[in-house]
Design an enzyme around this catalytic site. Sequence first.
Site, PDB file in Angstrom:
ATOM      1  N   ASP A 118       0.141   3.310  -8.581  1.00 58.13           N
ATOM      2  CA  ASP A 118       1.064   3.293  -7.447  1.00 58.13           C
ATOM      3  C   ASP A 118       1.066   4.704  -6.844  1.00 58.13           C
ATOM      4  O   ASP A 118       0.484   5.644  -7.400  1.00 58.13           O
ATOM      5  CB  ASP A 118       2.471   2.840  -7.866  1.00 58.13           C
TER       6      ASP A 118
HETATM    7  C1  BGC Z   1       5.253   1.069  -3.675  1.00 55.21           C
HETATM    8  C2  BGC Z   1       4.124   0.068  -3.730  1.00 55.21           C
HETATM    9  C3  BGC Z   1       3.330   0.110  -2.460  1.00 55.21           C
HETATM   10  C4  BGC Z   1       2.823   1.520  -2.259  1.00 55.21           C
HETATM   11  C5  BGC Z   1       1.938   1.682  -1.033  1.00 55.21           C
HETATM   12  C6  BGC Z   1       4.771   2.454  -3.268  1.00 55.21           C
HETATM   13  O1  BGC Z   1       5.830   3.305  -3.025  1.00 55.21           O
HETATM   14  O2  BGC Z   1       5.885   1.121  -4.930  1.00 55.21           O
HETATM   15  O3  BGC Z   1       4.633  -1.219  -3.961  1.00 55.21           O
HETATM   16  O4  BGC Z   1       2.283  -0.813  -2.505  1.00 55.21           O
HETATM   17  O5  BGC Z   1       3.928   2.388  -2.137  1.00 55.21           O
HETATM   18  O6  BGC Z   1       2.643   1.523   0.121  1.00 55.21           O
END
Ligand code: BGC
Length: 720
Positions: A264
């Site tokens: 993530d």
């Molecule tokens: C979130 C993810 C997301 C990623 C990209 C993160 O802050 O936890 O779910 O896919 O950002 O946008």
Amino acid sequence: MVSKNVQDLMEKMTIQEKIGQLIQLSADFFQGDNVAITGPLKEAHLGEAALYSAGSVLGISGAQTVRKVQKNYLKHSRLGIPLLFMADVVHGYKTIFPIPLALGASFDPQVMKTASVTAAKESAAGGVHVTFAPMVDLVRDPRWGRVMESTGEDPYLNSVMAKAAVTGFQGTLPLDQNHIAACVKHFAAYGAPEAGREYNTVDISEWRFREQYLPAYAAAIEAQALLVMTSFNTLFGVPATVNQHLMRDILRDELQFHGVLISDWDAIGEIIHHGVAGDLQHAADLALKAGVDIDMMSFAYAKYLAKAASLDPQIEQLINESAQRILILKEQLGLFTDPYRGLSTERETEATLTTENLDAAQVAAEQSMVLLKNSHHTLPLNTATAISLVGPVADTGDILGSWSWQGDPDQTETIADALAKQFSNFTVMPGTQYHHVQFSKLNDAVNASRQQETIVAVLGLPASESGEATSMTDITLPAEQLTLLRGLAQLNKPLVTIVITGRPLDLTEVDALSDAVLLAWFPGSRGGAAIANVLSGRVDPSGRLPMTFPRNIGQVPIYYNAYNTGRPISGTPADDENKYLSKYIDAANSPLYPFGFGLSYGDFTITDWTLSQHNVTPDQPLTIQATIHNSADHAGTTVVQLYTHQQVGETVQPVKQLQAFKKVSLGADQTQTITLTVPYDQLSTIHSDLHRSTDQGDYTVMLGFDSTCTASQPFTVAHQ
Ligand code: BGC
């Protein structure tokens, strides 16, 4: 099987080029002027080479933009390896479907599939290759704002929906140009943060993790999801992103996941804050060893892997494995044949916001709305009724919900505008804003309501108050809105409350004050029309709750498939005789609205149900036949739900576990016989040795219309 093309590339690539594939940068690295000199590259202390070797980007879309970025990138790519475009296409791209929690409430995997098919088609035409969806984290705590991205609290429902989402996004492999790769997230157990506080520690036993949290991820992987994303949280004492047991033993070995594992956002860098890595180099090392292929935005891989590889042959080997997996993904997407995947502005225009897509979003909204209360058949309303429409969400396009970055609230039909197409006589006066009220306006709204026959109050929260980083300690509606509702209730007119929310709320007072309560969630692009259809009775609100709604915040976490205790969960607060039971002294144990609950304009009963056999074996599933009758003079839709309970197990067993369900639509006074089946393997549970198997012995099966159903019949399970 690794193709000749990928093998050849792997041979030609330098270690630096391979590491490049493992790096994901955000959109701002690739857009705008002078990105290399003064922009994000400089801030991240990366050279221009990092930009043109980075294997993937997140957050860029639009046929023209993607074409331009890809073209420029390929000019700089020595071996002509295309850039991979990823984005969060969660519940629609331009056509926004109801939020995932609402799609879960549809209790219809076809609804989830259609939403994902549509989102894939539109976003593929907009140049997206991979979506960071579905989120299949099991959720039980409405304080956590991301419950809106999940399909709820139940392992079985979540698994069914996870599979539907993956097959919807990806179609049947190999991917065609109308489909995109799915990235299942967040592995693992991100939905169980302590106290519902975003990013907080998760600490559940591996037994419980396997029993309840793992099944939905497993279902998505079985459905061949091509990517998995790590979660921010700690699990079993080690941050998930560097947790070798989780990523290697469970994800890769046990679940046989061979696709791409992405961190993530900055999750690798955050290992330092977790206190498990001393510096970014250490974090990079740990993440790679855990099997994380792509580093999203921590720059750990960009900065430290080359040096680490020169010192340690194991690191070089792991880089090779990861780079190869990413090249395979690019090949699966057809990027080596056409790096643009057939992109054109004409195709983009033709594919997006079509009537077909918008109609599908409307059906999904209708299928996911939950009628929570309907005293004296307040709903549906006669379209000639004089209505006073009030509340902060009555006349705004803010009904799309979080994670709809390509949706446009300003272009979204409001509930008021949609009602105007069906109801001939109504006034609109919000009375209050979400969190702010001018009492003169509130009084005006109450006075205006005095003149009308029926009041419809559209209450709730803005989209910005659910989704990531929106944890809350108070889940009642804002005081301003409750004040309005109290004023309206005093008028003694039929009062219908529509609730717009991304999470379960404490609706105890709303329920008490209203004659009818309709939970509309964030219903998406065509939410207004869907609400109008439900209010007028053109369609039946056929959603059922995928999460338990508590009486108050103190009951949280509360969920239907709890375990029995030694002091059974029963008794009432006032029951002094049975003081030492598992209960509260100031509130009931039962929730306000249970999991699986929802009313219909029909009136359903199960008139008869039988088991084909009372003995279940590996070859003989549990099969029940049930006759469902709608005695209303209205058509309606219900969800028949089948739960089981194992009487005695080696480990404790939930009081009830959903095992099958079926949505049934019947005309007035119609009857239908349905069959529900539960295979032997599905009755399996996790034992204390952490293995899953089905126990022999006595069970009960329960059938009904929500998780409080009590009608039961016994059956036994034998190994042959
Ligand atoms: C979130 C993810 C997301 C990623 C990209 C993160 O802050 O936890 O779910 O896919 O950002 O946008």
